[in-house]
Design a protein around this motif. Structure first.
Motif, short mmCIF file in Angstrom:
data_model
loop_
_atom_site.label_atom_id
_atom_site.label_comp_id
_atom_site.label_asym_id
_atom_site.label_seq_id
_atom_site.Cartn_x
_atom_site.Cartn_y
_atom_site.Cartn_z
N GLU A 139 31.60 -17.22 48.56
CA GLU A 139 32.15 -18.71 48.25
C GLU A 139 33.42 -19.21 49.10
N SER A 163 31.10 -26.67 44.76
CA SER A 163 31.38 -25.26 44.74
C SER A 163 30.25 -24.59 43.62
N VAL A 173 26.42 -25.63 58.97
CA VAL A 173 26.25 -24.25 58.60
C VAL A 173 24.81 -23.94 58.70
N ARG A 228 21.88 -20.47 58.43
CA ARG A 228 22.02 -19.30 57.66
C ARG A 228 20.43 -18.77 57.86
N THR A 284 22.24 -25.59 53.04
CA THR A 284 23.04 -24.24 53.32
C THR A 284 24.45 -24.06 52.95
N ASN A 285 25.13 -25.17 52.61
CA ASN A 285 26.55 -24.99 52.33
C ASN A 285 26.85 -26.31 51.10
N GLY A 327 29.69 -13.63 56.92
CA GLY A 327 30.14 -14.51 55.67
C GLY A 327 31.24 -13.98 54.69
N ARG A 353 33.26 -25.71 54.60
CA ARG A 353 33.12 -27.02 54.15
C ARG A 353 34.62 -27.69 54.38
N LEU A 368 32.45 -19.88 52.53
CA LEU A 368 31.55 -21.23 52.66
C LEU A 368 32.67 -22.55 52.01
N SER A 369 33.53 -22.28 51.44
CA SER A 369 34.45 -23.37 51.00
C SER A 369 35.44 -23.85 52.04
#
Length: 344
Positions: free
Chosen positions: A245, A293, A258, A260, A288-289, A212, A252, A248-249
């Motif tokens: 992040e 933010s 997601v 993990r 998980t996401n 990630g 999204r 992850l963004s």
């Protein structure tokens, strides 16, 4: 002249010099039963077991300290024979734990992007491969093989790289109408080279590259893969700040579900050739996401001490000695160390 150029391009296409197998219209595979993909929780490392019929493949084995854990996990799945063992690349968090399975189970084929690497972890991997009477095979892009009713194709690395992460063997495993992409720790350069080569990266499930990290899973790569699901193999509260992040963004934005290992432990995906279901060791419904933010944090470095801090740290340097970083990873890449007081 234009006709000559057109003919040359057609010839190159026919010879498939792009570095990936020519993309063909998808053909529905005849499959029976199910294929299981186990994402083993080895902390800040990678290890995946794929079982299809009576065939099994292990991709990476975590760190050296994870060797017995991986052996125990495989034994619990009634594994006594591995058709393939794959070391995606030579970093310890991928190759380190493979010595145990190579010592415990009969293995038919061992794949890695190199045959030598200057580390004890890799030397032990090579030693136990030799003890099986095997040589390490370095696969080529476009190679493919069967694992029961599943097909496995090598997508990368497209060329020689100085960065070890980019040497990662990238595998696409297809079972019926479903598929899984395993990019190891391949970073932006390797991802772009696969895109430029015209590889068919589309997959139902993406094992997210490099735990990630922001160095992987770029927007162009993610658009090409277009996964419905993503699995991040990552350690809880790791010192690298993984998963980033920004990654992850992007997941999204692409509306990817997601999973993990740091939050859910061992993760098992089961495909019947049309659909994939997931089970987790724990925290099935954990977020998980998050759609919102995380609170944005600014990192400030001291140009004299080469230590970086949170912007709230009471040990910040004088303004004239400050340098600002957009992310923790950027500070580390610039050679700065984390403050022991605020622990950014």
């Amino acid at each position: 002249m234009n006709q000559v150029i057109t003919c040359i391009l057609a010839l190159l296409t026919a010879l498939n010099l792009s570095g990936c197998a020519a993309v063909q219209p998808p053909v529905a595979q005849q499959v029976s039963g199910t294929m299981e993909v186990h994402f083993i929780d080895v902390g800040q490392a990678d290890s995946e077991l794929i079982q299809c019929g009576d065939k099994a493949m292990l991709i990476d084995g975590g760190n050296v300290a994870d060797s017995s854990l991986v052996v125990s996990y495989l034994s619990a799945q009634k594994i006594d024979h591995l058709d393939y063992v794959v070391c995606t690349h030579a970093h310890e968090d991928h190759v380190g734990g493979l010595s145990g399975p190579l010592n415990k189970f009969k293995v038919d084929h061992v794949l890695a992007p190199v045959t030598n690497y200057d580390s004890d972890a890799f030397r032990n991997f090579a030693k136990y491969t030799a003890a099986q009477g095997l040589d390490i095979t370095v696969p080529s892009v476009g190679d493919n093989f069967s694992l029961g009713d599943a097909s496995v194709e090598v997508m990368g690395p497209q060329k020689l790289y100085d960065e070890t992460n980019n040497t990662s063997i990238v595998l696409k495993v297809t079972y019926g109408e479903t598929s899984f992409l395993f990019p190891g720790d391949a970073e932006r350069e390797s991802e772009q080279d696969m895109l430029d080569a015209g590889c068919d990266l589309n997959a139902t499930v993406l094992k997210v590259g490099h735990h990630g990290s922001d160095t992987s899973t770029t927007y162009p790569f993610l658009r090409a893969v277009a996964p419905s699901y993503a699995v991040i193999s990552v350690g809880a509260d790791n010192s690298y700040g993984h998963p980033a992040e920004s990654t992850l963004s992007r997941l999204r934005d692409a509306e990817v579900t997601v999973y993990r290992t740091d939050l859910q432990g061992n993760i098992v995906a089961v495909s019947n050739g049309k659909q994939i279901s997931f089970t987790t060791q724990k925290e099935k419904d954990v977020q998980t996401n998050p759609t919102e933010s995380k609170t944005e944090i600014t990192y400030i470095g001291n140009i004299n001490s080469h230590v970086f801090h949170r912007d709230t740290c009471d040990a910040l340097p004088a303004e004239k000695n400050q340098v600002w970083f957009e992310s923790r990873e950027a500070a580390i890449a610039a050679g700065y160390k984390a403050c022991t007081r605020c622990k950014p």
